[in-house]
Design a protein around this motif. Sequence first.
Motif, mmCIF file in Angstrom:
data_model
loop_
_atom_site.group_PDB
_atom_site.id
_atom_site.type_symbol
_atom_site.label_atom_id
_atom_site.label_comp_id
_atom_site.label_asym_id
_atom_site.label_seq_id
_atom_site.Cartn_x
_atom_site.Cartn_y
_atom_site.Cartn_z
ATOM 1 N N LEU A 1 0.826 -1.207 0.000
ATOM 2 C CA LEU A 1 0.000 0.000 0.000
ATOM 3 C C LEU A 1 0.861 1.257 0.000
ATOM 4 N N ASP A 2 1.926 1.237 0.791
ATOM 5 C CA ASP A 2 2.796 2.405 0.898
ATOM 6 C C ASP A 2 3.496 2.688 -0.424
ATOM 7 N N ASP A 3 3.824 1.627 -1.159
ATOM 8 C CA ASP A 3 4.476 1.792 -2.459
ATOM 9 C C ASP A 3 3.515 2.255 -3.546
ATOM 10 N N SER A 4 2.221 2.010 -3.353
ATOM 11 C CA SER A 4 1.261 2.246 -4.428
ATOM 12 C C SER A 4 0.906 3.714 -4.613
ATOM 13 N N LEU A 5 1.198 4.548 -3.613
ATOM 14 C CA LEU A 5 0.803 5.956 -3.679
ATOM 15 C C LEU A 5 2.005 6.856 -3.409
ATOM 16 N N PRO A 6 2.048 8.033 -4.037
ATOM 17 C CA PRO A 6 3.111 8.985 -3.731
ATOM 18 C C PRO A 6 2.848 9.681 -2.402
ATOM 19 N N SER A 7 3.856 10.330 -1.873
ATOM 20 C CA SER A 7 3.653 11.123 -0.664
ATOM 21 C C SER A 7 2.618 12.208 -0.939
ATOM 22 N N SER A 8 1.745 12.448 0.034
ATOM 23 C CA SER A 8 0.663 13.397 -0.168
ATOM 24 C C SER A 8 1.133 14.826 0.060
ATOM 25 N N SER A 9 0.616 15.735 -0.770
ATOM 26 C CA SER A 9 0.908 17.150 -0.583
ATOM 27 C C SER A 9 0.116 17.740 0.579
ATOM 28 N N SER A 10 -0.894 16.985 1.060
ATOM 29 C CA SER A 10 -1.689 17.427 2.201
ATOM 30 C C SER A 10 -1.057 16.923 3.494
ATOM 31 N N THR A 11 -0.740 17.861 4.380
ATOM 32 C CA THR A 11 -0.137 17.468 5.657
ATOM 33 C C THR A 11 -1.086 16.588 6.461
ATOM 34 N N ALA A 12 -2.370 16.923 6.468
ATOM 35 C CA ALA A 12 -3.351 16.148 7.234
ATOM 36 C C ALA A 12 -3.432 14.713 6.733
ATOM 37 N N LEU A 13 -3.448 14.531 5.404
ATOM 38 C CA LEU A 13 -3.540 13.187 4.841
ATOM 39 C C LEU A 13 -2.254 12.408 5.070
ATOM 40 N N GLN A 14 -1.110 13.062 4.952
ATOM 41 C CA GLN A 14 0.155 12.382 5.181
ATOM 42 C C GLN A 14 0.305 11.972 6.642
ATOM 43 N N ASP B 1 -6.996 9.886 -1.270
ATOM 44 C CA ASP B 1 -7.468 11.242 -1.010
ATOM 45 C C ASP B 1 -8.528 11.152 0.092
ATOM 46 N N LEU B 2 -8.987 12.275 0.553
ATOM 47 C CA LEU B 2 -10.075 12.335 1.524
ATOM 48 C C LEU B 2 -11.177 13.211 0.926
ATOM 49 N N THR B 3 -12.361 12.634 0.785
ATOM 50 C CA THR B 3 -13.507 13.408 0.325
ATOM 51 C C THR B 3 -14.133 14.099 1.529
ATOM 52 N N VAL B 4 -14.277 15.412 1.461
ATOM 53 C CA VAL B 4 -14.730 16.212 2.592
ATOM 54 C C VAL B 4 -16.112 16.776 2.306
ATOM 55 N N VAL B 5 -17.006 16.615 3.275
ATOM 56 C CA VAL B 5 -18.314 17.281 3.250
ATOM 57 C C VAL B 5 -18.362 18.163 4.491
ATOM 58 N N TYR B 6 -18.316 19.484 4.293
ATOM 59 C CA TYR B 6 -18.254 20.414 5.426
ATOM 60 C C TYR B 6 -19.480 21.323 5.412
ATOM 61 N N VAL B 7 -20.189 21.356 6.554
ATOM 62 C CA VAL B 7 -21.369 22.201 6.715
ATOM 63 C C VAL B 7 -21.097 23.183 7.857
ATOM 64 N N PRO B 8 -21.083 24.475 7.596
ATOM 65 C CA PRO B 8 -20.774 25.448 8.649
ATOM 66 C C PRO B 8 -21.907 25.570 9.661
ATOM 67 N N ALA B 9 -21.643 26.270 10.742
ATOM 68 C CA ALA B 9 -22.617 26.426 11.822
ATOM 69 C C ALA B 9 -23.896 27.090 11.321
ATOM 70 N N TYR C 1 -18.720 23.167 1.735
ATOM 71 C CA TYR C 1 -17.666 22.616 0.877
ATOM 72 C C TYR C 1 -17.879 21.117 0.707
ATOM 73 N N VAL C 2 -17.886 20.671 -0.532
ATOM 74 C CA VAL C 2 -17.972 19.249 -0.851
ATOM 75 C C VAL C 2 -16.944 18.967 -1.934
ATOM 76 N N GLY C 3 -15.962 18.127 -1.626
ATOM 77 C CA GLY C 3 -14.945 17.827 -2.631
ATOM 78 C C GLY C 3 -13.703 17.218 -2.025
ATOM 79 N N SER C 4 -12.635 17.266 -2.776
ATOM 80 C CA SER C 4 -11.369 16.638 -2.406
ATOM 81 C C SER C 4 -10.619 17.469 -1.369
ATOM 82 N N LEU C 5 -9.974 16.795 -0.434
ATOM 83 C CA LEU C 5 -9.116 17.481 0.524
ATOM 84 C C LEU C 5 -7.943 18.130 -0.197
ATOM 85 N N MET C 6 -7.452 17.498 -1.276
ATOM 86 C CA MET C 6 -6.305 18.026 -2.007
ATOM 87 C C MET C 6 -6.623 19.374 -2.652
ATOM 88 N N LYS C 7 -7.899 19.618 -2.963
ATOM 89 C CA LYS C 7 -8.290 20.859 -3.629
ATOM 90 C C LYS C 7 -8.885 21.878 -2.666
#
Length: 477
Positions: A56-69, A186-194, A147-153
Amino acid sequence: MAAIAFTPQVQRPPLPLFSAPKYPKPKTRVPLQPLSSSSTSQLSYDPFVHQLAESLDDSLPSSSSTALQNLRDSSVQTVLSTPWPTRKDEPFRFTDTSFIKSSEITPISCPPSFSTTPEDTKYPHLDIVDGFLVNSINLSELPSEVYVGSLMKLSDETIMKRVSEFLSSSSQGDLFWSINGIGAPDLTVVYVPAGCRVENPICLRYFANEGGEIRSHKLPLSNPRVLVLVEDGGEIGVIEEFLGGDGDKCYWVNSVLEVGIGKGGKVKHSYVQNQSVNAAHVKWSSVRQESASTYELVEISTGGKLSRHNLHVQQLGPDTITQLSTLHLSARNQTQDLHSSIVLDHPRGYSRQLHKCIVSHSEGKAVFDGNVKVNRYAQQTDGGQLTRSLLLAPRATVNVKPNLQIIADDVKCSHGAAISDLEETQLFYFLARGISLEAARKALVYSFGAEVIEGLPYAWIKKKVETQMKELLEGSS
């Protein structure tokens, strides 16, 4: 009539060879090492799991997202001290995962070339194929602050900070949770504000594109991961639909959903699983509820050779409401497994759990292990749990373990379990009115599951599930 059966222990299969991931991406990494050389670590160290983690570790590059890494790094350390589960482990006593271990597991490392068909609905859609978010539809209909979409974006620093805080405080699950943490591209994020109430639900459609042929022993592995974060007073509906793609291919979907609900927030969660009958489907749902929040789940699971849902709900404040309704169908040589845990730590919590399963095949199996824990300070809790199983074939098997642990002394709690075939008195009622035995059985079996299906909050998904259930029950009769 079939009865509860205890499956004997099985011998562990030989260690398989892993396939190199398709189109691996180069990266610099340090070889994975066990946590320590202590006796405890050595006893729990599993070469098979280590090899899977490296693959699994070999299958993906290091993530540009600190949270995901950071998620990947922490998951690696957990995996290396966790052995593969066997029937000797209590949580897997009735669930055999050996066919996964004996297969040639290939992590899916690249976004697929896969065209999805839009649903005939106005609701916002996200299409996740082999763990990769590849398509979005009607997101412009959402409020601008959602916000609904990729953590990378994700570019909003405030939302990114909240996501990072939530991920860093996530509780650890089992081995499959950590495998997902390493392999999630990646992490798909669904964020709903207060204070934001989203009228239309978010539809997450999971497709399996890559798959091995029957008896090929190839098992492509995908690790989709989703985070739903609802701030104080926010409301949203989430529909998860797992689809198998074309044919009855062999693959392994190892999915994780995390849900955080702020004070007074509400999430309606619909989960429909209809994957290939030769697939392994392992899912984690982890829910954290703040005070006065509401979480409602309706689950329909009919696919997979092995389908296991690990559901954990933690009530983190008083006056919370948790309602869980599940329906499992084993219409072929399948295992449908639900392991759930509800933990109440605060006063005036409310929880209701209804679990139903239908086993209509002689080699079909169902497992339910439901634990409700009412701790010392959860006074005036109102909790109820009921599991009902319908066995329609001579050697059909179900193993149920409802469990209610009460430490508080001022509570109103109950639980129950029932396992049976169709009742003769019910059949006689139909026959006495000129209705054939076959029609009577079909009506009773479908009505058994209709109680859960009717709980689906959206008409289009309810109609779709009703059609699927009728087709499966017709095919197994």
